[in-house]
Design a protein around this motif. Structure first.
Motif, PDB file in Angstrom:
ATOM      1  N   SER A  94       0.816  -1.216   0.000  1.00 26.45           N
ATOM      2  CA  SER A  94       0.000   0.000   0.000  1.00 26.45           C
ATOM      3  C   SER A  94       0.853   1.272   0.000  1.00 26.45           C
ATOM      4  CB  SER A  94      -0.934   0.012   1.218  1.00 26.45           C
ATOM      5  OG  SER A  94      -0.199   0.213   2.423  1.00 26.45           O
ATOM      6  N   ILE A  95       2.135   1.123   0.319  1.00 26.57           N
ATOM      7  CA  ILE A  95       3.024   2.289   0.317  1.00 26.57           C
ATOM      8  C   ILE A  95       3.415   2.621  -1.122  1.00 26.57           C
ATOM      9  CG2 ILE A  95       5.178   3.246   1.200  1.00 26.57           C
ATOM     10  CD1 ILE A  95       3.037   2.578   3.331  1.00 26.57           C
ATOM     11  N   GLU A  96       3.292   3.880  -1.458  1.00 28.81           N
ATOM     12  CA  GLU A  96       3.539   4.304  -2.835  1.00 28.81           C
ATOM     13  C   GLU A  96       4.961   3.938  -3.274  1.00 28.81           C
ATOM     14  OE1 GLU A  96       2.411   6.095  -0.408  1.00 28.81           O
ATOM     15  OE2 GLU A  96       0.348   6.557  -0.962  1.00 28.81           O
ATOM     16  N   ARG A  97       5.068   3.460  -4.488  1.00 30.99           N
ATOM     17  CA  ARG A  97       6.361   3.043  -5.031  1.00 30.99           C
ATOM     18  C   ARG A  97       7.347   4.206  -5.071  1.00 30.99           C
ATOM     19  NH1 ARG A  97       8.073  -1.301  -7.947  1.00 30.99           N
ATOM     20  NH2 ARG A  97       9.872  -0.996  -9.315  1.00 30.99           N
ATOM     21  N   GLY A  98       6.825   5.411  -5.243  1.00 30.59           N
ATOM     22  CA  GLY A  98       7.695   6.583  -5.329  1.00 30.59           C
ATOM     23  C   GLY A  98       8.507   6.809  -4.068  1.00 30.59           C
TER      24      GLY A  98
END
Length: 223
Positions: free
Chosen positions: A118-122
């Protein structure tokens, strides 16, 4: 046919001293199993998102087996089946903790997988661009945020595991239901005793729910 039954509050209250010894066993089995299950869940949850295909399949097999079979069957297999394979008996308490551990571990694996993904790849890419290694990026950037998002489902799994201990009376563990069964055998007050057992489970899970809500609020405030 006349049906004249009255709930006997005195019998319900009288059962409390006999039921209370079951609470430590209930908590020991549930929290002991959850402690092991948490580490099992982290291990297989990370395998579940591994770039190596066969490691992902190992995690999938474990998760599907223990999510797809009833925990009652699992504890019976551990308590009655494994001793035939190992050639030595297994303590009922150990069997109960093991069943909670492997069962909750399967569900926690999916909670871990969902939280990390759920943590953004960015954020991961930004951490690497700042000179952090992949391990450091995961440890200091990804995992703290993911764990805060895992708190509600982890809390739900904890409550489920506490209630699951009620099934372990079948192997003779002295938890709440087992204590109630022993008392009922001599007093024949099943309704009153099981009512008190239900209230005690409710008190445990309600208290845990309050603590988890406080933890969740602090986690959100810390973001």
């Amino acid at each position: 046919m006349d049906f004249d039954f009255q709930f006997d509050w005195s019998a319900a209250i009288a059962s409390i001293p006999y039921l209370l010894p079951g609470i430590p066993w209930t908590l020991l089995i549930s929290f002991g199993g959850l402690a092991f299950g948490f580490f099992i869940g982290i291990f297989f949850g990370l395998l579940r998102i591994s770039p190596i295909r066969w490691l992902r399949w190992v995690a999938v097999v474990y998760i599907e087996i223990f999510r797809g079979t009833p925990i009652l069957v699992q504890v019976l297999f551990i308590f009655y089946g494994l001793p035939q394979l190992l050639g030595s008996p297994i303590n009922a308490l150990v069997a109960g903790i093991a069943a909670i551990a492997v069962n909750s571990g399967a569900y926690i694996s999916e909670i871990v997988r969902g939280g990390v993904q759920s943590i953004e790849r960015g954020q991961r890419e930004a951490s690497l661009s700042l000179g952090l290694s992949r391990v450091q990026a995961f440890r200091y950037v990804i995992w703290p945020q993911a764990f805060r998002r895992m708190i509600p489902p982890l809390g739900n799994q904890g409550i489920i595991s506490i209630k699951d201990t009620s099934l372990f009376s079948v192997i003779g563990v002295g938890e709440l239901v087992r204590q109630g069964q022993i008392y009922i055998a001599t007093t024949f007050t099943a309704l009153e005793v099981y009512f008190m057992v239900a209230l005690m489970y409710l008190a445990i899970t309600w208290t845990l729910s309050i603590l988890l809500r406080q933890l969740e609020r602090r986690g959100i405030a810390g973001q």
